[in-house]
Design an enzyme around this catalytic site. Structure first.
Site, short mmCIF file in Angstrom:
data_model
loop_
_atom_site.label_atom_id
_atom_site.label_comp_id
_atom_site.label_asym_id
_atom_site.label_seq_id
_atom_site.Cartn_x
_atom_site.Cartn_y
_atom_site.Cartn_z
N GLU A 38 17.76 -2.68 -15.98
CA GLU A 38 16.85 -3.69 -16.51
C GLU A 38 15.84 -3.04 -17.45
O GLU A 38 14.88 -3.67 -17.86
CB GLU A 38 16.17 -4.43 -15.37
N HIS A 59 17.31 -2.79 -0.67
CA HIS A 59 16.68 -2.51 -1.96
C HIS A 59 15.21 -2.20 -1.66
O HIS A 59 14.55 -2.97 -0.96
CB HIS A 59 16.80 -3.76 -2.86
N CYS A 69 16.91 -5.98 -10.44
CA CYS A 69 17.35 -4.86 -9.60
C CYS A 69 18.74 -5.09 -8.99
O CYS A 69 19.25 -4.25 -8.24
CB CYS A 69 16.33 -4.62 -8.49
N1 COA Z 1 -4.82 1.15 4.96
C1 COA Z 1 -3.57 0.73 5.33
N2 COA Z 1 -2.98 -0.37 4.80
C2 COA Z 1 -3.67 -1.05 3.84
C3 COA Z 1 -4.95 -0.66 3.41
C4 COA Z 1 -5.53 0.49 4.01
N3 COA Z 1 -6.73 0.94 3.67
N4 COA Z 1 -5.35 -1.51 2.46
C5 COA Z 1 -4.36 -2.44 2.30
N5 COA Z 1 -3.34 -2.14 3.13
C6 COA Z 1 -2.07 -2.86 3.27
C7 COA Z 1 -2.22 -4.36 3.23
O1 COA Z 1 -2.62 -4.88 4.49
C8 COA Z 1 -0.80 -4.76 2.83
O2 COA Z 1 0.04 -4.68 3.94
P1 COA Z 1 0.98 -5.95 4.32
O3 COA Z 1 1.80 -6.22 3.10
O4 COA Z 1 1.78 -5.43 5.48
O5 COA Z 1 0.05 -7.06 4.65
C9 COA Z 1 -0.39 -3.64 1.88
O6 COA Z 1 -1.26 -2.54 2.15
C10 COA Z 1 -0.49 -4.00 0.42
O7 COA Z 1 -1.75 -4.53 0.20
P2 COA Z 1 -1.97 -5.75 -0.81
O8 COA Z 1 -3.41 -6.10 -0.80
O9 COA Z 1 -0.97 -6.82 -0.52
O10 COA Z 1 -1.59 -4.98 -2.16
P3 COA Z 1 -1.54 -5.47 -3.63
O11 COA Z 1 -2.19 -6.79 -3.83
O12 COA Z 1 -2.09 -4.33 -4.42
O13 COA Z 1 0.03 -5.67 -3.94
C11 COA Z 1 2.38 -5.18 -4.17
C12 COA Z 1 1.07 -4.84 -3.42
C13 COA Z 1 3.51 -4.38 -3.56
C14 COA Z 1 2.67 -6.66 -4.05
C15 COA Z 1 2.18 -4.75 -5.63
O14 COA Z 1 2.13 -3.35 -5.71
C16 COA Z 1 3.28 -5.24 -6.56
O15 COA Z 1 3.18 -6.33 -7.12
N6 COA Z 1 4.35 -4.44 -6.76
C17 COA Z 1 5.44 -4.78 -7.65
C18 COA Z 1 6.33 -5.92 -7.13
C19 COA Z 1 7.26 -5.58 -6.06
O16 COA Z 1 7.49 -4.42 -5.79
N7 COA Z 1 7.83 -6.63 -5.44
C20 COA Z 1 8.73 -6.47 -4.35
C21 COA Z 1 9.93 -7.39 -4.38
S1 COA Z 1 11.17 -6.93 -5.53
#
Ligand code: COA
Length: 389
Positions: free
Chosen positions: A79, A233, A111
């Site tokens: 991609e 994945h 993906c």
């Molecule tokens: N210690 C431990 N864990 C912590 C933390 C800390 N200090 N602070 C936050 N976390 C945890 C949150 O509780 C959450 O866990 P959960 O998902 O089990 O609830 C996790 O870390 C992520 O936190 P969040 O606030 O949801 O992160 P974010 O808003 O920055 O987004 C993604 C995370 C993965 C959604 C973001 O990186 C993203 O968009 N990635 C690309 C898309 C992707 O990979 N999609 C997947 C499907 S293909």
């Protein structure tokens, strides 16, 4: 007759970012990255490695002259391809000196592309059992500096050699898939960085998994108890675990523990590399096979593929007798050990440079001693690739 994965090769560039350092620079608690998201390092591709050279490097590692002579199908799932028209697979096919009597193409569906390639190859080999097929998933995951997706970037390629009577994993014939037009992740034509609705992509990934897992159970009669491990994945390693936890209550306590222990082994490489989009599921499989000492021939592995947009597929395969002889875990330990850590400033500078077009006449040198092929620049608007002899 069985069809499946005969060999697996993997390449990742020799530079990475330490995600604790990245978290500190972004004023985020490092535990969010290492525990909450489940990533320790992310690979960064230099300008001289793109999806074509990475794919060629992954495949060069596994192919013998006999394999090359038998290949009549080459598919690149990507991609983050380098041309809007021509298949990058054609360049890989030339670099690897594969027979011209092969069908060569590129598949795009986020993906999921490499899985589409694998399923196409499976059907092709059922009709042409003496042939072999090369399926490559190769990508550079870019979300952008200081975005929430930044921690889930990465770069690398996985090459699968598929054949009849495979040495590693014989695929079961059934497969379950589910598709729906949703906007959880996409990359407009004029952008090198992806757009993502991160939370939506996470829920869609899980919902699609539940659908295809249930359908596969109905089609095959296989239950969770029949799998030694389920590979996912892995856009980040916490993602697959979230999906696994949805189905775990269907299994006995003993099986639940077993599946979670195997899951840890499948995440080891992704934790070091990050998201490699199309190759991520197969990197998880390679990590499981190379690191898990409990798996035995005859055990069944489930595979869950998800491509945003979105298409999901669940299928399975059985480990073959002596499959460990066709793996090379030490090589990958060394590959990871030899990598160089980038400072955050260097990573940011490289990231910004990669968003700019390559200047005409700009000559790129290889920067990775473990690479056999690299991207050398653009001449007359044509991309140049070189082999290190
Ligand atoms: N210690 C431990 N864990 C912590 C933390 C800390 N200090 N602070 C936050 N976390 C945890 C949150 O509780 C959450 O866990 P959960 O998902 O089990 O609830 C996790 O870390 C992520 O936190 P969040 O606030 O949801 O992160 P974010 O808003 O920055 O987004 C993604 C995370 C993965 C959604 C973001 O990186 C993203 O968009 N990635 C690309 C898309 C992707 O990979 N999609 C997947 C499907 S293909």
């Amino acid at each position: 007759m069985t069809i499946g994965i005969d060999k697996i090769g993997f390449y990742t560039p020799n530079q990475y970012v330490d995600l604790v350092e990245l978290a500190l620079k972004r004023r985020i608690d490092p535990a969010k990255f290492t525990i909450g998201i489940g990533q320790d390092k992310m690979a960064v591709a230099p300008l001289s490695q793109d999806v074509v050279s990475m794919g060629a490097n992954a495949a060069a590692k596994i192919l013998t002259p006999e394999d090359k002579a038998a290949i009549d199908l080459v598919i690149l799932g990507t991609e983050s391809g380098v041309d809007n028209s021509k298949a990058g697979a054609l360049i890989i096919h030339r670099l690897l000196k594969l027979p011209n009597t092969a069908r060569v193409l590129e598949i795009k569906e986020a993906c999921y592309g490499a899985t589409a390639g694998l399923q196409y190859a499976k059907l092709h080999l059922l009709q042409n059992p003496k042939a072999k097929a090369l399926v490559i998933g190769s990508d550079i995951a870019r979300y952008g500096l200081e975005t929430s997706g930044e921690v889930t970037q990465g770069a690398g390629a996985v090459a699968l050699l598929l054949s009849a009577e495979p040495h590693i994993l014989a695929l079961d014939l059934p497969s379950s898939y589910y598709s729906e037009d949703i906007d959880d992740f996409w990359r407009p034509l004029d952008q090198l960085t992806a757009e993502v609705d991160g939370k939506y992509s996470t829920t869609a990934y899980i919902e699609f998994f539940e659908k295809v897992f249930k359908d596969y159970q109905a089609k095959t009669g296989l239950t969770l108890e029949d799998y030694a491990a389920i590979t996912y994945h892995l856009p980040y390693t916490k993602m697959g675990l979230k999906a696994l936890k949805q189905v775990l209550p269907m299994a006995s306590d003993e099986k639940q523990t077993e599946l979670q222990q195997h899951y840890q082994q499948e995440t080891l490489y992704s934790r070091q590399v990050g998201n490699i989009y199309t190759g991520s599921l197969y990197l998880a499989l390679l990590s499981l096979l190379n690191n898990d000492r409990v798996l035995k021939p005859g055990m069944r592995i489930g595979l869950y593929s998800y491509g945003s947009g979105a298409v999901a597929e669940f299928f399975s395969g059985k480990l073959q007798p002596n499959y460990t002889k066709y793996l090379d875990p030490i090589y990958y330990l060394e590959l990871f050990e030899k990598r160089q850590k980038l400072t955050i400033a260097d990573y940011e500078a490289q990231f910004k440079a990669q968003l700019e077009p390559i200047a005409p006449g700009q000559v790129l040198e290889n920067q990775d001693p473990s690479a056999q092929f690299y991207f050398a620049g653009v001449v007359d608007k044509k991309r140049q690739y070189k082999e290190i002899k």
